[in-house]
Design an enzyme around this catalytic site. Structure first.
Site, PDB file in Angstrom:
ATOM      1  N   ASP A  29       0.846  -1.188   0.000  1.00  0.00           N
ATOM      2  CA  ASP A  29       0.000   0.000   0.000  1.00  0.00           C
ATOM      3  C   ASP A  29       0.886   1.244   0.000  1.00  0.00           C
ATOM      4  O   ASP A  29       1.895   1.305   0.711  1.00  0.00           O
ATOM      5  CB  ASP A  29      -0.926  -0.004   1.221  1.00  0.00           C
ATOM      6  CG  ASP A  29      -2.075   0.977   1.073  1.00  0.00           C
ATOM      7  OD1 ASP A  29      -3.223   0.524   0.950  1.00  0.00           O
ATOM      8  OD2 ASP A  29      -1.818   2.208   1.075  1.00  0.00           O
ATOM      9  N   ASN A  86     -12.994  -3.254   2.251  1.00  0.00           N
ATOM     10  CA  ASN A  86     -13.930  -2.154   2.409  1.00  0.00           C
ATOM     11  C   ASN A  86     -14.909  -2.153   1.235  1.00  0.00           C
ATOM     12  O   ASN A  86     -14.529  -2.470   0.103  1.00  0.00           O
ATOM     13  CB  ASN A  86     -13.171  -0.816   2.452  1.00  0.00           C
ATOM     14  CG  ASN A  86     -12.238  -0.739   3.646  1.00  0.00           C
ATOM     15  OD1 ASN A  86     -12.568  -1.216   4.729  1.00  0.00           O
ATOM     16  ND2 ASN A  86     -11.068  -0.152   3.470  1.00  0.00           N
ATOM     17  N   HIS A  99     -10.235  -5.165  -3.461  1.00  0.00           N
ATOM     18  CA  HIS A  99      -8.903  -5.441  -2.916  1.00  0.00           C
ATOM     19  C   HIS A  99      -9.024  -5.876  -1.464  1.00  0.00           C
ATOM     20  O   HIS A  99      -9.896  -5.413  -0.723  1.00  0.00           O
ATOM     21  CB  HIS A  99      -7.975  -4.231  -3.042  1.00  0.00           C
ATOM     22  CG  HIS A  99      -8.573  -2.949  -2.526  1.00  0.00           C
ATOM     23  ND1 HIS A  99      -9.476  -2.214  -3.246  1.00  0.00           N
ATOM     24  CD2 HIS A  99      -8.384  -2.286  -1.363  1.00  0.00           C
ATOM     25  CE1 HIS A  99      -9.824  -1.152  -2.558  1.00  0.00           C
ATOM     26  NE2 HIS A  99      -9.189  -1.174  -1.392  1.00  0.00           N
ATOM     27  N   HIS A 101      -7.048  -5.922   2.025  1.00  0.00           N
ATOM     28  CA  HIS A 101      -5.936  -5.358   2.796  1.00  0.00           C
ATOM     29  C   HIS A 101      -5.382  -6.445   3.722  1.00  0.00           C
ATOM     30  O   HIS A 101      -6.149  -7.112   4.429  1.00  0.00           O
ATOM     31  CB  HIS A 101      -6.407  -4.207   3.694  1.00  0.00           C
ATOM     32  CG  HIS A 101      -6.896  -2.985   2.977  1.00  0.00           C
ATOM     33  ND1 HIS A 101      -6.145  -1.838   2.847  1.00  0.00           N
ATOM     34  CD2 HIS A 101      -8.074  -2.725   2.371  1.00  0.00           C
ATOM     35  CE1 HIS A 101      -6.847  -0.916   2.204  1.00  0.00           C
ATOM     36  NE2 HIS A 101      -8.018  -1.426   1.907  1.00  0.00           N
TER      37      HIS A 101
HETATM   38  P1  AMP Z   1      -9.726   1.385   0.233  1.00  0.00           P
HETATM   39  O1  AMP Z   1      -9.937   2.586   1.085  1.00  0.00           O
HETATM   40  O2  AMP Z   1     -10.126   0.109   0.868  1.00  0.00           O
HETATM   41  O3  AMP Z   1     -10.319   1.564  -1.158  1.00  0.00           O
HETATM   42  O4  AMP Z   1      -8.165   1.262   0.053  1.00  0.00           O
HETATM   43  C1  AMP Z   1      -7.461   1.778  -1.040  1.00  0.00           C
HETATM   44  C2  AMP Z   1      -5.999   1.699  -0.677  1.00  0.00           C
HETATM   45  O5  AMP Z   1      -5.245   1.837  -1.864  1.00  0.00           O
HETATM   46  C3  AMP Z   1      -5.527   2.797   0.271  1.00  0.00           C
HETATM   47  O6  AMP Z   1      -4.995   2.203   1.458  1.00  0.00           O
HETATM   48  C4  AMP Z   1      -4.474   3.544  -0.525  1.00  0.00           C
HETATM   49  O7  AMP Z   1      -3.390   3.966   0.270  1.00  0.00           O
HETATM   50  C5  AMP Z   1      -4.062   2.514  -1.557  1.00  0.00           C
HETATM   51  N1  AMP Z   1      -3.552   3.042  -2.799  1.00  0.00           N
HETATM   52  C6  AMP Z   1      -4.108   3.984  -3.598  1.00  0.00           C
HETATM   53  N2  AMP Z   1      -3.364   4.178  -4.699  1.00  0.00           N
HETATM   54  C7  AMP Z   1      -2.318   3.322  -4.603  1.00  0.00           C
HETATM   55  C8  AMP Z   1      -1.198   3.021  -5.443  1.00  0.00           C
HETATM   56  N3  AMP Z   1      -0.993   3.662  -6.600  1.00  0.00           N
HETATM   57  N4  AMP Z   1      -0.322   2.076  -5.019  1.00  0.00           N
HETATM   58  C9  AMP Z   1      -0.513   1.438  -3.848  1.00  0.00           C
HETATM   59  N5  AMP Z   1      -1.557   1.662  -3.027  1.00  0.00           N
HETATM   60  C10 AMP Z   1      -2.436   2.593  -3.399  1.00  0.00           C
END
Ligand code: AMP
Length: 113
Positions: A29, A86, A99, A101
């Site tokens: 992340d 989420n 995704h 986590h």
């Molecule tokens: P969510 O809030 O469950 O949609 O989580 C999305 C996650 O994606 C967040 O924890 C972000 O920090 C992560 N994220 C967004 N863009 C990127 C990226 N380009 N590379 C890695 N993680 C990302």
């Protein structure tokens, strides 16, 4: 399709990738919430958990198996870890590509103790 995780899966945007195969990609992340914070995604664009189809059962099972493998390889098996998906606004979903986590390396519950 303007989806950042599809672009990571396609190799069009760089990410710190720990695993890649035909169906799944795992990467760190960008804004880690814990010492280990990985994201596991299907290469197929599925927006949310609500969009899962019966044909996605196998890949969802594989996501959990990969989480298990990665947790072990990151040294999390003894103390444990948290898996989170989420869904939509109230779930705190920011990226609309399904995704999982994987969070670990510190106590995840609050208050600690
Ligand atoms: P969510 O809030 O469950 O949609 O989580 C999305 C996650 O994606 C967040 O924890 C972000 O920090 C992560 N994220 C967004 N863009 C990127 C990226 N380009 N590379 C890695 N993680 C990302």
């Amino acid at each position: 399709m303007d989806c950042i995780f599809c672009k990571i899966a396609a190799g069009e945007i760089s990410a710190d990738i720990l695993h890649r195969d035909a169906d799944l990609v795992a990467f760190r992340d960008l804004r880690p919430q814990a010492p280990v914070h990985l994201l596991i995604i299907p290469t197929k664009h599925i927006e949310t958990v609500l969009d899962l189809q019966p044909g996605d059962d196998a890949v969802m099972g594989r996501m959990l198996r990969l989480a298990d493998d990665l947790a072990r390889s990151q040294g999390l098996e003894e103390k444990g870890f948290r898996l989170v998906i989420n869904c939509k606004a109230h779930g705190g979903q920011e990226v609309y590509h399904l995704h999982l986590h994987l969070l670990g390396g510190r106590p995840m519950h609050w208050p600690p103790g």
